[in-house]
Design a protein around this motif. Structure first.
Motif, PDB file in Angstrom:
ATOM      1  N   LYS A 201      52.595  11.943 -94.763  1.00 49.62           N
ATOM      2  CA  LYS A 201      51.330  12.409 -94.201  1.00 49.62           C
ATOM      3  C   LYS A 201      51.293  13.936 -94.106  1.00 49.62           C
ATOM      4  N   LEU A 202      52.439  14.560 -93.731  1.00 46.71           N
ATOM      5  CA  LEU A 202      52.498  16.021 -93.676  1.00 46.71           C
ATOM      6  C   LEU A 202      52.297  16.639 -95.052  1.00 46.71           C
ATOM      7  N   LEU A 203      52.871  15.997 -96.076  1.00 51.28           N
ATOM      8  CA  LEU A 203      52.688  16.496 -97.437  1.00 51.28           C
ATOM      9  C   LEU A 203      51.225  16.418 -97.853  1.00 51.28           C
ATOM     10  N   GLN A 204      50.568  15.304 -97.524  1.00 49.62           N
ATOM     11  CA  GLN A 204      49.150  15.172 -97.849  1.00 49.62           C
ATOM     12  C   GLN A 204      48.313  16.209 -97.111  1.00 49.62           C
ATOM     13  N   THR A 208      46.065  19.291 -98.759  1.00 48.71           N
ATOM     14  CA  THR A 208      44.635  19.431 -98.445  1.00 48.71           C
ATOM     15  C   THR A 208      44.325  20.841 -97.945  1.00 48.71           C
ATOM     16  N   LEU A 209      45.154  21.377 -97.060  1.00 48.70           N
ATOM     17  CA  LEU A 209      44.943  22.732 -96.560  1.00 48.70           C
ATOM     18  C   LEU A 209      45.109  23.782 -97.647  1.00 48.70           C
ATOM     19  N   ALA A 210      46.003  23.514 -98.581  1.00 51.55           N
ATOM     20  CA  ALA A 210      46.211  24.483 -99.665  1.00 51.55           C
ATOM     21  C   ALA A 210      45.007  24.564-100.586  1.00 51.55           C
ATOM     22  N   ARG A 211      44.283  23.480-100.728  1.00 55.03           N
ATOM     23  CA  ARG A 211      43.116  23.496-101.616  1.00 55.03           C
ATOM     24  C   ARG A 211      41.939  24.211-100.971  1.00 55.03           C
ATOM     25  N   GLN A 217      42.187  28.429 -91.558  1.00 61.82           N
ATOM     26  CA  GLN A 217      41.640  29.232 -90.474  1.00 61.82           C
ATOM     27  C   GLN A 217      41.132  28.356 -89.339  1.00 61.82           C
ATOM     28  N   LEU A 218      40.472  27.256 -89.694  1.00 62.63           N
ATOM     29  CA  LEU A 218      40.005  26.321 -88.672  1.00 62.63           C
ATOM     30  C   LEU A 218      41.180  25.704 -87.913  1.00 62.63           C
ATOM     31  N   ARG A 219      42.251  25.509 -88.621  1.00 56.75           N
ATOM     32  CA  ARG A 219      43.441  24.952 -87.970  1.00 56.75           C
ATOM     33  C   ARG A 219      44.015  25.945 -86.972  1.00 56.75           C
ATOM     34  N   TYR A 220      43.999  27.263 -87.313  1.00 54.25           N
ATOM     35  CA  TYR A 220      44.423  28.298 -86.387  1.00 54.25           C
ATOM     36  C   TYR A 220      43.601  28.261 -85.106  1.00 54.25           C
ATOM     37  N   LEU A 221      42.287  28.192 -85.276  1.00 58.91           N
ATOM     38  CA  LEU A 221      41.406  28.186 -84.119  1.00 58.91           C
ATOM     39  C   LEU A 221      41.630  26.946 -83.244  1.00 58.91           C
ATOM     40  N   GLN A 222      41.863  25.814 -83.862  1.00 53.73           N
ATOM     41  CA  GLN A 222      42.123  24.593 -83.106  1.00 53.73           C
ATOM     42  C   GLN A 222      43.424  24.709 -82.312  1.00 53.73           C
ATOM     43  N   THR A 223      44.423  25.343 -82.908  1.00 45.48           N
ATOM     44  CA  THR A 223      45.684  25.548 -82.201  1.00 45.48           C
ATOM     45  C   THR A 223      45.496  26.455 -80.999  1.00 45.48           C
ATOM     46  N   LEU A 224      44.681  27.516 -81.158  1.00 45.47           N
ATOM     47  CA  LEU A 224      44.404  28.406 -80.034  1.00 45.47           C
ATOM     48  C   LEU A 224      43.721  27.673 -78.898  1.00 45.47           C
ATOM     49  N   THR A 225      42.779  26.800 -79.258  1.00 48.12           N
ATOM     50  CA  THR A 225      42.077  26.024 -78.232  1.00 48.12           C
ATOM     51  C   THR A 225      43.048  25.133 -77.470  1.00 48.12           C
ATOM     52  N   THR A 226      43.982  24.538 -78.166  1.00 47.08           N
ATOM     53  CA  THR A 226      44.963  23.657 -77.521  1.00 47.08           C
ATOM     54  C   THR A 226      45.875  24.440 -76.586  1.00 47.08           C
ATOM     55  N   ILE A 227      46.299  25.608 -77.026  1.00 46.46           N
ATOM     56  CA  ILE A 227      47.187  26.425 -76.189  1.00 46.46           C
ATOM     57  C   ILE A 227      46.457  26.938 -74.956  1.00 46.46           C
ATOM     58  N   ASN A 232      48.368  28.797 -69.512  1.00 51.19           N
ATOM     59  CA  ASN A 232      49.565  29.627 -69.546  1.00 51.19           C
ATOM     60  C   ASN A 232      49.200  31.036 -69.982  1.00 51.19           C
ATOM     61  N   SER A 233      50.180  31.893 -69.969  1.00 55.74           N
ATOM     62  CA  SER A 233      49.942  33.306 -70.290  1.00 55.74           C
ATOM     63  C   SER A 233      50.359  33.662 -71.706  1.00 55.74           C
ATOM     64  N   THR A 234      50.513  32.701 -72.528  1.00 52.13           N
ATOM     65  CA  THR A 234      50.926  32.964 -73.910  1.00 52.13           C
ATOM     66  C   THR A 234      49.746  33.496 -74.696  1.00 52.13           C
ATOM     67  N   ILE A 235      49.982  34.586 -75.420  1.00 51.09           N
ATOM     68  CA  ILE A 235      48.944  35.179 -76.265  1.00 51.09           C
ATOM     69  C   ILE A 235      49.369  35.018 -77.710  1.00 51.09           C
ATOM     70  N   VAL A 236      48.537  34.435 -78.486  1.00 53.73           N
ATOM     71  CA  VAL A 236      48.847  34.166 -79.880  1.00 53.73           C
ATOM     72  C   VAL A 236      47.882  34.948 -80.751  1.00 53.73           C
ATOM     73  N   PHE A 237      48.414  35.682 -81.702  1.00 54.18           N
ATOM     74  CA  PHE A 237      47.591  36.399 -82.676  1.00 54.18           C
ATOM     75  C   PHE A 237      47.836  35.777 -84.040  1.00 54.18           C
ATOM     76  N   PRO A 238      46.928  34.997 -84.514  1.00 58.68           N
ATOM     77  CA  PRO A 238      47.132  34.397 -85.838  1.00 58.68           C
ATOM     78  C   PRO A 238      47.014  35.452 -86.932  1.00 58.68           C
ATOM     79  N   ILE A 239      47.998  35.535 -87.769  1.00 63.66           N
ATOM     80  CA  ILE A 239      48.000  36.492 -88.881  1.00 63.66           C
ATOM     81  C   ILE A 239      47.984  35.703 -90.168  1.00 63.66           C
ATOM     82  N   PRO A 240      47.034  35.927 -91.001  1.00 63.14           N
ATOM     83  CA  PRO A 240      47.002  35.209 -92.278  1.00 63.14           C
ATOM     84  C   PRO A 240      48.272  35.448 -93.078  1.00 63.14           C
ATOM     85  N   ILE A 241      48.725  34.430 -93.733  1.00 64.55           N
ATOM     86  CA  ILE A 241      49.943  34.539 -94.540  1.00 64.55           C
ATOM     87  C   ILE A 241      49.733  35.504 -95.696  1.00 64.55           C
TER      88      ILE A 241
END
Length: 251
Positions: A201-204, A208-211, A217-227, A232-241
């Motif tokens: 499932k992770l490979l699939q 899908t994300l690679a295509r 980017q949407l996955r980054y935003l969803q992760t921020l929402t979850t955190i 908590n006081s964790t600050i996350v700065f998503p940096i594109p690969i």
């Protein structure tokens, strides 16, 4: 003194009455009478009223109801050389009174002995696991063998049920260890199968994300929402690969 005189005719009548009275037999609905005339088989009578002439005829009363016989515990050595004690219950009945009287002496005892030997012979061909897990099939096998051998005696074996299988303490402990090892093996197999399915499932998901770069980017935003929901006081700065790749190439 009072005297009684009997004529010859009166004596004959009395003798006839006594003979008729002594010749009356009543067979219940579940009984039959196998009648012999001067030692030779004549016929089967019953149910109801029947006349059996004394001296000339003899009748053997046979019960047609199902007989329940408890086979005593038998010492059985299974195919994998395990010694156990097994007892069973056999249900049989007489379907041919003539054969049950003429073809075998004491059909109850004969069926009992045959049941004991058949139980040991059939169970000795199977392993202990089959003896514990496949009782219905073993019951059918024993019933089939018994029924085939008692058919010549006019007896129908309708059912055989294995009641108890007694195993010594050392063998019980060995079976418990075997069952525990089997459960552990199944747990490991299930865990490994779950890991395999998760990796697929992770490979699939990665494919899908690679295509679709926007999906990452949407996955980054969803992760921020979850955190952020965890307070908590964790600050996350998503940096594109891709940006990191460019910086590494300049160096």
């Amino acid at each position: 003194m009072i005297g009684f005189t009997f004529s010859f005719g009166t004596i004959i009548i009395l003798i006839v009455v006594v003979i008729i009275a002594s010749s009356i037999r009543i067979f219940r609905e579940y009984e039959r009478g196998v009648v012999f005339l001067l030692g030779r088989f004549w016929k089967v009578k019953g149910p109801g009223l029947a006349l059996i002439m004394p001296i000339v005829q003899q009748a053997v009363r046979i019960d047609l109801r199902t007989i329940v016989f408890d086979v005593p515990p038998q010492d059985v050595i299974t195919r994998d050389n395990v010694s156990v004690k097994v007892n069973a219950v056999v249900y049989f009945r007489v379907v041919d009174p003539e054969k049950a009287v003429i073809q075998v002496a004491r059909y109850l005892e004969a069926t009992s002995q045959l049941s004991q030997t058949t139980l040991r012979a059939v169970l000795g061909k199977h392993e202990l696991d089959a003896l514990l897990a496949e009782r219905e099939q073993l019951n059918a096998d024993i019933q089939k063998v018994l029924d085939a051998q008692t058919d010549a005696w006019g007896i129908k074996v309708s059912n055989v049920e294995i009641k108890h299988v007694d195993i010594n303490e050392s063998m019980i402990r060995a079976i418990a260890r075997q069952a525990e090892a089997e459960r552990e093996r199944r747990a490991k197999v299930i865990h490994a199968d779950g890991e395999l399915q998760a990796s697929e499932k992770l490979l699939q998901a990665a494919q899908t994300l690679a295509r679709e770069p926007q999906a990452m980017q949407l996955r980054y935003l969803q992760t921020l929402t979850t955190i952020a929901a965890d307070k908590n006081s964790t600050i996350v700065f998503p940096i594109p690969i891709e940006l990191l790749g460019n910086l590494l190439n300049k160096r």
